[in-house]
Design an enzyme around this catalytic site. Structure first.
Site, short mmCIF file in Angstrom:
data_model
loop_
_atom_site.label_atom_id
_atom_site.label_comp_id
_atom_site.label_asym_id
_atom_site.label_seq_id
_atom_site.Cartn_x
_atom_site.Cartn_y
_atom_site.Cartn_z
CB SER A 187 -0.43 -0.26 0.85
OG SER A 187 -0.49 0.04 2.20
CG HIS A 215 -3.38 -0.86 -2.46
ND1 HIS A 215 -4.24 0.50 -2.13
CD2 HIS A 215 -3.39 -0.69 -1.31
CE1 HIS A 215 -4.15 1.36 -1.29
NE2 HIS A 215 -3.70 0.31 -0.63
CE LYS A 246 -7.25 1.10 0.44
NZ LYS A 246 -6.92 0.16 1.46
C1 PLP Z 1 -7.34 0.16 3.26
C2 PLP Z 1 -6.63 -1.52 3.36
C3 PLP Z 1 -6.75 -2.54 3.72
C4 PLP Z 1 -8.51 -1.92 4.69
O1 PLP Z 1 -9.58 -1.83 3.92
P1 PLP Z 1 -10.57 -1.31 4.45
O2 PLP Z 1 -11.99 -1.84 3.40
O3 PLP Z 1 -10.05 0.51 4.22
O4 PLP Z 1 -10.96 -1.03 5.59
C5 PLP Z 1 -6.71 -3.46 4.24
N1 PLP Z 1 -5.12 -3.71 3.56
C6 PLP Z 1 -4.63 -2.76 3.05
C7 PLP Z 1 -3.15 -2.86 2.37
C8 PLP Z 1 -5.12 -1.54 2.33
O5 PLP Z 1 -4.49 -0.61 2.75
#
Ligand code: PLP
Length: 398
Positions: A187, A215, A246
């Site tokens: 990330s 991601h 995302k």
């Molecule tokens: C954003 C993220 C999460 C958490 O996901 P949410 O739906 O925002 O709680 C988990 N793992 C990674 C690598 C992330 O970037």
């Protein structure tokens, strides 16, 4: 008493400020898009994970509105009580079909998915082995699940093998389980895990593998199924995880794999059992995002995303589709300096906030630049001009 409490908080906050680690909320007055209205200023947004520009897409919005009209605002209870509405089932089925697995289970967030997975699969006497740079949700899940926690050096197969050997020596006499957890696209750095090699290694040691595709899903592979699918290793991964907040443009998270995995999660994953089901609007929006990501529109958005990345990094060597990244870190180091550079960019109408400890290690502060399909060539040129004016260079290796 209260004064003591507030005095203590004030001391802690002063220490954060002194370390360049103070955080505060910014009120955004517009939907997610390349232009955000923040504090009376319109800023070009390079901070969002809305990679395909779906968060404010008409089809996703419409799905949320229709779900509210048909199923109301709230879910009323956890899914195992009376909150398992038709839209939740439709989302789980859409996710399983999208990912090409037997079954999938959606959660209220990616964070909750991570807690649910590790808590359901591991307990005292088991082992969890994490890549050093996995997301905080996985670190917290590992601490909470009761298993012994070991960390291997980032993307370092030798380091992982040493941990697996150690675990085997510890576990030989018992029925302990070992779960290796990594991300497919990291990330904060945008680099990729060597998934094929990791799969081979965990098989050699009889461990399980969980991969967080937060991601990667929507960005890589046929129909945006993710990096594991693009590399042909999905079937060797016991637990696939992702977020719906995302590239999918909505909210929520998911875990998927075998039917047995999902049945185990329904019975054992505490964030699933003990939390009210997500609202109909969120799950219907997520299902629409999943549908769009796989569609011709999704293909077009992915093509535009990678064109945008190439425009910013023309000097980068031609990359295989599985080696590209929409996350481009600008490494600064010192926290206060990263904040000052973010301020200078904001004065040039670029929103690119500083990422600092504890999101990354101390002294590893950076600007985390994300490119999306919604940026226009003119947006990217405006960013480039601001970076040039401040003497900031994008690392073509990133
Ligand atoms: C954003 C993220 C999460 C958490 O996901 P949410 O739906 O925002 O709680 C988990 N793992 C990674 C690598 C992330 O970037």
């Amino acid at each position: 008493m209260m004064n003591d409490f507030d005095g203590e908080m004030a001391r802690r906050l002063a220490a954060l400020r002194a370390d360049g680690l103070w955080r505060e909320l910014r009120r955004v007055e517009t939907p997610q898009s390349p232009r955000l209205r923040i504090g009376g200023q319109t800023l070009l947004n390079f901070a969002s994970n809305d990679y395909l520009g779906l968060a404010n897409d008409p089809a996703v919005r419409e799905a949320a509105i229709r779900a509210v009209e048909q199923y109301g605002a709230g879910a009323g209870a956890s899914r195992l009580v009376c909150g398992s509405l038709a839209p939740h089932h439709a989302l789980d089925e859409a996710l399983a079909a999208f990912k090409g697995v037997e079954a999938a289970l959606s959660f209220s967030s990616g964070y909750a998915s991570a807690l649910g997975a590790l808590g359901a699969l591991l307990g005292r006497g088991d082992f969890v082995i994490l890549d050093q740079r996995v997301h905080a949700s996985i670190v917290d899940a590992a601490r909470l699940c009761g298993a012994k926690l070991r960390v291997f050096n980032h993307n370092d197969l030798d380091s992982l093998e040493a941990r697996l050997k150690w675990v085997r020596a510890q576990a030989s006499a018992r029925k302990a389980r070992a779960l290796v957890v990594t991300e497919s696209v990291f990330s904060m750095d945008g680099d990729h895990a060597p998934l094929r090699e990791l799969a081979a290694l965990k098989e050699r040691y009889g461990a399980w593998l969980m991969v967080d595709e937060a991601h990667a899903v929507g960005l890589y592979g046929a129909r945006g199924r993710g990096l594991a699918a693009a590399l042909g290793v999905s079937e060797r991964i016991e637990v696939q995880m992702g977020t719906l907040g995302k590239a999918m443009g909505a909210a929520g998270g998911y875990l998927c794999g075998s039917r047995a995995l999902v049945d185990c999660l329904i019975n054992r994953a505490r964030p699933f059992l003990f939390s009210t089901a997500p609202v109909p609007a969120a799950v219907a929006a997520a299902a629409a995002g999943v549908r769009l990501a796989q569609s011709r529109t999704g293909e077009e958005r992915r093509a535009r995303l990678w064109q945008n990345v190439a425009r910013l990094l023309p000097a980068a060597p031609a990359r295989a589709p599985t080696d590209r990244s929409a996350i481009i870190p600008i490494r600064i180091g010192d926290e206060a300096r990263a904040l000052a550079i973010a301020d200078a960019l904001r004065a040039r109408e670029i929103f690119l906030p500083a990422i600092r400890y504890p999101t990354v290690a101390r002294g590893a502060a950076r600007l985390r630049l994300t490119v999306t399909a919604a940026h226009t060539p003119a947006d990217l040129d405006q960013l480039q001009a601001a970076l040039d004016a401040l003497g900031l260079e994008l690392d073509p290796g990133s």
